[in-house]
Design an enzyme around this catalytic site. Structure first.
Site, PDB file in Angstrom:
ATOM      1  N   ASP A 295       0.777  -1.274  -0.214  1.00  0.00           N
ATOM      2  CA  ASP A 295       0.011  -0.009  -0.196  1.00  0.00           C
ATOM      3  C   ASP A 295       1.098   1.229   0.134  1.00  0.00           C
ATOM      4  O   ASP A 295       1.974   1.252   0.426  1.00  0.00           O
ATOM      5  CB  ASP A 295      -0.930  -0.154   1.102  1.00  0.00           C
ATOM      6  CG  ASP A 295      -2.229   0.597   0.980  1.00  0.00           C
ATOM      7  OD1 ASP A 295      -2.481   1.419   0.187  1.00  0.00           O
ATOM      8  OD2 ASP A 295      -3.019   0.492   1.996  1.00  0.00           O
TER       9      ASP A 295
ATOM     10  N   ASP B  56     -10.592   2.144  -3.310  1.00  0.00           N
ATOM     11  CA  ASP B  56     -11.161   1.750  -1.975  1.00  0.00           C
ATOM     12  C   ASP B  56     -12.820   1.675  -2.180  1.00  0.00           C
ATOM     13  O   ASP B  56     -13.446   1.531  -0.896  1.00  0.00           O
ATOM     14  CB  ASP B  56     -10.806   2.907  -0.756  1.00  0.00           C
ATOM     15  CG  ASP B  56      -9.380   2.471  -0.343  1.00  0.00           C
ATOM     16  OD1 ASP B  56      -9.099   1.413  -0.493  1.00  0.00           O
ATOM     17  OD2 ASP B  56      -8.779   3.237   0.137  1.00  0.00           O
TER      18      ASP B  56
HETATM   19  C1  DGJ Z   1      -5.759   1.653   1.933  1.00  0.00           C
HETATM   20  C2  DGJ Z   1      -6.287   0.674   1.250  1.00  0.00           C
HETATM   21  O1  DGJ Z   1      -6.817   0.915  -0.127  1.00  0.00           O
HETATM   22  C3  DGJ Z   1      -7.409  -0.342   2.036  1.00  0.00           C
HETATM   23  O2  DGJ Z   1      -7.662  -1.365   0.990  1.00  0.00           O
HETATM   24  C4  DGJ Z   1      -6.712  -0.630   3.270  1.00  0.00           C
HETATM   25  O3  DGJ Z   1      -5.536  -1.645   2.974  1.00  0.00           O
HETATM   26  C5  DGJ Z   1      -6.209   0.477   4.057  1.00  0.00           C
HETATM   27  N1  DGJ Z   1      -5.163   1.428   3.158  1.00  0.00           N
HETATM   28  C6  DGJ Z   1      -5.377  -0.074   5.268  1.00  0.00           C
HETATM   29  O4  DGJ Z   1      -4.798   1.171   6.014  1.00  0.00           O
END
Ligand code: DGJ
Length: 727
Positions: free
Chosen positions: A481, A543
Site C-alpha cells: 500500500d 477503496d
Molecule cells: C488503503 C487501502 O486502499 C485499503 O484497502 C486498506 O488496505 C487501507 N489502506 C489500510 O490502511
C-alpha cells in the site's frame, strides 16, 4: 508476419510497420526528424520529405536555411528542442554551466535490430523471443555541447503498439544539466480529435472524460511524487465518431509511477502535439561528461477498431510483455480481506473465525490487512515498525499463517513500506529519513510521512525488516500500500531517484520471493499505472466497493488495464463509502468482472447469504480463466447517461463468453432494452445459460431482449454463452 523497420536512402524515411500499423519518420533538411504518418498499415512508403514550404510569417528559420519557408515552429517533429525556432512545448532541455539552453538535437546515425533492449533500472515492456519485436534507434546529436540522445522505437509483431524511450549521453567536455527529458513527442497534422482522459480522485478513480480538442495547451500532471488518483498518465485521441466498437483511437501511456506530465497542444495551424514524460517541475539531472540518463518508456497504440481495439492492444501487451513471473498467466485466487470487516479492531481468534467461514465458502486466500504490526490500533502509529503486534496476535504470524494453511487457504499480508509514523520506533531512531525540507514544518497525510527511498540506508532497513517476516512466515500474497502524496520535495534528482530506489526494492522482493503474488495499492487505485504491473501483477482498483460506483471505476480502468490486474471485492451493505444498499447478486456480478474477492466479516453473513456467496465463488472459479484472461469488450458505458452498463468476456477462440448487464435505477413503464453483444463469431451458434440458442450474428447484429425484466434499482443479469456447433 509483416513486421519490419525499413530505412529508405532514397526518401530518407524510416517506416516501422506490422500487419496492423505503420509509423513513418522522415529526415527533413538532412537533419531534422519529422513525423510523417501514424495509422493503418501502409504497404510501402513512396513519399519522402514533404514539409509544406511557404512563407510562414513570423516564424523563426534555422540559420542554415537562407529563405523564410522552413521553420521548426511549424514542422511536425519527433523530438523537438527548446528555443531554436519551435515555440510549442519542447521535449527536452539541457543547460550548460552558464545557463545556455537553446538546442535542437539533429540526426547523426541509426540502427535497426530485432527484439528490444532492457531499460536499466526501470520497468519496461519486454520480449521473450526477438521475433516478437523490432527496434529502431536513432542517434541525435548537438555538435556544440556534445549532448547526444538515442531515440528508441520498438514495434511489436502482434499488436498495434510502438514503445518509445530516450537515452541521453553527455559526450561533451562540460557538465550539462538536463531540465526536461520527456519520453515521447509526436505531432499530428490536424486537430480533429476528441481528447480522452482518465482523471479521478480517491474512491473515484479513472473517470472517463471525453471532450473535443481546442486550441492551446492542455496539461495532465503529477507534482505529488507519485502517479496519484488525480490524473492517470494516459492520453487518448479519438476520431469524434469513434465508438467502443469502431473508429480511430490513439492511446499514449507512461510506464512510470512518479511525477509525470502529459501535454496536448493544438497550435495555430491546428496541428496537435502529444507528449509524455517525467514532470520537469521538480526535475533536474546533472550529466557530467560520459554520464547517461535513461527516460522511462511510453506505450503508444493506434487502433482502427474503436476504443475496445485500443484497450485490447494495451491489455494484451501488458499481459504478455509487461507483467512477469510465476503469476503472469496463473488464475488469480478468490480472496477474503479483513479490512472492511474489522478495520484495525481484530484478534487472532476473530481472524481465524473469519478464515474458517471463508474457507467453507470456497474462498482460497486470506489477506490480513493493516493493523498487525507495531502498536497500530488506528492510523496514527507504527508505520516503519514491521514487527508483529503480540497484543493482537499473541502466537505470532507464523502460527496464524499455518493455521490458515491448515484450513486449505493461502495467507497474505499487508505492508506500507514507503511510510513512517512519527509515533514509531523507526522514527525515533531516524527522524531525518522522512522526506522533508530542512527548517520547514512537515505536512502530514493520513497522519503519516513518506520515507526517502532514494537513500540506500532507508531501502536496506525496510527490505531487511520485510525479509525477516517473509523468511519466517509462509506468505503467499503481499498487498503493498501507499497512502499519501509527497510534500516538501526538493528539486533536482530526488524524486526520480526515489522511483529508481523503489523499483530496486520491488525488483529485489519479486525476484527473491517469486511464489508470492504481489498486489499494489495506493489508497485504492492511486498508483494503478503500468509500471507497477511490471512488479505486481494485480492492483487494488479502488477503496470504493460500492457496486454502482464500481461500474464506472472498472469501466474506466479497463480503458488500458487488463482485467487480470483488477482487484474487485464484494463488501457489506450499507456500503461503507456511499451508504448505498445493493443486492448481493449485483455486488457479486460487479466484483466477478475483475479478480473476485470479499471484504466483509464472513461470520456475519446469514445462511442465505452464505449460499449465494458459495454459488458466486463456485461460478467464478469455473469461469475465471475466461474473465481474467479472455478478450474484454465494453458495450454500454455508465458515463453515457443510459442508466445501463454492459460488457462481455470472450475466449480467444470465441467458443465461450460471459455477458453482464447492469441496471442502475429502475423506472416505471420503461422501454425494454435490446442488447447487442459483441466479440462473438457470427458463424457460430451459441447456447445461452438462460436456455436460448442463438447465432453469434443474431446476438451481435439483431440483439436480444433480457429473458426477464429487471425490477428495482441496482440489478444485474449475466448470460454465459457456449458454442454449440458451427452453422
Ligand atoms: C488503503 C487501502 O486502499 C485499503 O484497502 C486498506 O488496505 C487501507 N489502506 C489500510 O490502511
Amino acid at each position: 508476419m509483416n513486421l519490419s523497420i525499413i530505412f529508405s536512402e532514397e526518401t530518407k524515411t524510416f517506416h516501422l510497420s506490422n500487419q496492423l500499423v505503420s509509423y513513418v519518420i522522415a529526415i527533413e533538411e538532412d537533419r531534422y526528424l519529422a513525423h510523417h504518418y501514424w495509422g493503418k498499415r501502409l504497404n510501402k512508403v513512396m513519399s519522402g520529405a514533404d514539409y509544406p514550404r511557404r512563407d510562414f510569417s513570423h516564424f523563426a528559420n534555422p540559420h542554415h536555411v537562407d529563405h523564410r519557408e522552413f521553420s521548426l515552429g511549424t514542422l511536425l517533429q519527433e523530438f523537438p528542442g527548446a528555443d531554436v525556432g519551435d515555440h510549442r512545448e519542447y521535449a527536452y532541455k539541457y543547460t550548460d554551466e552558464k545557463g545556455h539552453h537553446a538546442n535542437q538535437l539533429v540526426y547523426k546515425s541509426h540502427e535497426i535490430f530485432k527484439g528490444k533492449k532492457e531499460l536499466e533500472g526501470l520497468p519496461h515492456t519486454y520480449v521473450t523471443d526477438e521475433a516478437q519485436a523490432e527496434t529502431l534507434e536513432i542517434l541525435v546529436e548537438d555538435l556544440i555541447t556534445g549532448m547526444e540522445a538515442t531515440l528508441s522505437y520498438t514495434i511489436f509483431e502482434k499488436y498495434p503498439v510502438i514503445t518509445r524511450s530516450v537515452k541521453f549521453k553527455n559526450q561533451g567536455k562540460e557538465t550539462l544539466h538536463l531540465n526536461r527529458a520527456l519520453s515521447m513527442s509526436v505531432d499530428f497534422w490536424n486537430a480533429d480529435y476528441d481528447l480522452l482522459q482518465l482523471p479521478g480522485a480517491w474512491s473515484r478513480e479513472r473517470e472517463v472524460v471525453r471532450s473535443p480538442l481546442v486550441r492551446g495547451i492542455h496539461k495532465l500532471d503529477s507534482k505529488r511524487g507519485t502517479t496519484s488518483h488525480t490524473y492517470q498518465p494516459f492520453i487518448g485521441l479519438l476520431d469524434p465518431n469513434t465508438t467502443e466498437q469502431a473508429g480511430d483511437a490513439y492511446g499514449f501511456q507512461f510506464v512510470y509511477s512518479g511525477e509525470f506530465v502529459g501535454h496536448v497542444e493544438v497550435d495555430s495551424f491546428s496541428q496537435t502535439r502529444i507528449q509524455l514524460g517525467i514532470n520537469p517541475e521538480h526535475f533536474e539531472w546533472t550529466l557530467k561528461p560520459e554520464d547517461t540518463f535513461q527516460t522511462p518508456e511510453a506505450v503508444m497504440v493506434y487502433s482502427d477498431e474503436g476504443l475496445n481495439g485500443m484497450s485490447q492492444a494495451y491489455h494484451k501487451l501488458y499481459q504478455n510483455h509487461l507483467i512477469r513471473g510465476e503469476h503472469q498467466h496463473k488464475e488469480r485466487p478468490v480472496l477474503i480481506n479483513n479490512w472492511e470487516g474489522t478495520y484495525f479492531d481484530f484478534t487472532e481468534d476473530k481472524i481465524l473465525e473469519m478464515a474458517e467461514t471463508a474457507s467453507e465458502l470456497g474462498i482460497e486466500l486470506f489477506v490480513l490487512d493493516d493493523g498487525w504490526f507495531g502498536k497500530r490500533d488506528d492510523d496514527t502509529t507504527s508505520l516503519g515498525d514491521w514487527f508483529i503486534d503480540r497484543a493482537k496476535l499473541p502466537n505470532g504470524l507464523k502460527k496464524l499463517s499455518e493455521a490458515i494453511h491448515d484450513k486449505g487457504m493461502q495467507f497474505g499480508l499487508w505492508f506500507e513500506p514507503e511510510m513512517i509514523s512519527e509515533e514509531s520506533e523507526l522514527y525515533k531512531k531516524h527522524p531525518d529519513w522522512a522526506i522533508h525540507t530542512p527548517n520547514r514544518p512537515l505536512s502530514r497525510g493520513r497522519h503519516q510521512l513518506v520515507i526517502d527511498f532514494s537513500r540506500k540506508e532507508v531501502r536496506e532497513n525496510i527490505l531487511a525488516q520485510m525479509k525477516k517476516i517473509l523468511d519466517e512466515v509462509p506468505i503467499d500474497y503481499i498487498k503493498w500500500d501507499y497512502n499519501r502524496n509527497m510534500t516538501e520535495l526538493t528539486s533536482g534528482e530526488m524524486t526520480h531517484r526515489y522511483m529508481l530506489g523503489l523499483y530496486e526494492v520491488m525488483e529485489e522482493l519479486v525476484t527473491s520471493y517469486p511464489n508470492i503474488l504481489f498486489e499494489s495499492c495506493s489508497g485504492g487505485g492511486g498508483r494503478y499505472d503500468p509500471s507497477m504491473l511490471y512488479y505486481m501483477p494485480q492492483t487494488w482498483t479502488s477503496d470504493n466497493t460500492d457496486a454502482a460506483q464500481r461500474l464506472e471505476i472498472q469501466y474506466g480502468t479497463t480503458i488500458t488495464m487488463p482485467v487480470s490486474s483488477m482487484g474487485a471485492h464484494v463488501s457489506a451493505v450499507p456500503n461503507h463509502q456511499v451508504n448505498r444498499i445493493t443486492s448481493l447478486k449485483m455486488r457479486g456480478d460487479v466484483a466477478m468482472s475483475g479478480n473476485l474477492g470479499y471484504e466483509l466479516d464472513t461470520t456475519k453473513l446469514t445462511n442465505d447469504e452464505k449460499e449465494t456467496v458459495k454459488a458466486q465463488v463456485e461460478f467464478y472459479k469455473k469461469h475465471r480463466k475466461l474473465i481474467q484472461f479472455g478478450d474484454f469488450y465494453r458495450i454500454l458505458s455508465p458515463y453515457e447517461g443510459t442508466n445501463q452498463t454492459s460488457w462481455i468476456f470472450v475466449s480467444e477462440d470465441q467458443s465461450e463468453a460471459l455477458y453482464s448487464f447492469f441496471q442502475i435505477m429502475d423506472y416505471a413503464n420503461k422501454p425494454r432494452p435490446r442488447l447487442k453483444l459483441t466479440g462473438l463469431d457470427p458463424n457460430k451458434i451459441y447456447q445461452l445459460s438462460d436456455g436460448r440458442v442463438l447465432g453469434g450474428d443474431e446476438l451481435m447484429y439483431r440483439g436480444i431482449f433480457l429473458e426477464t425484466d429487471l425490477v428495482g434499482d441496482y440489478q444485474s443479469y449475466q448470460i454465459y454463452l457456449k458454442e454449440l456447433s458451427e452453422s
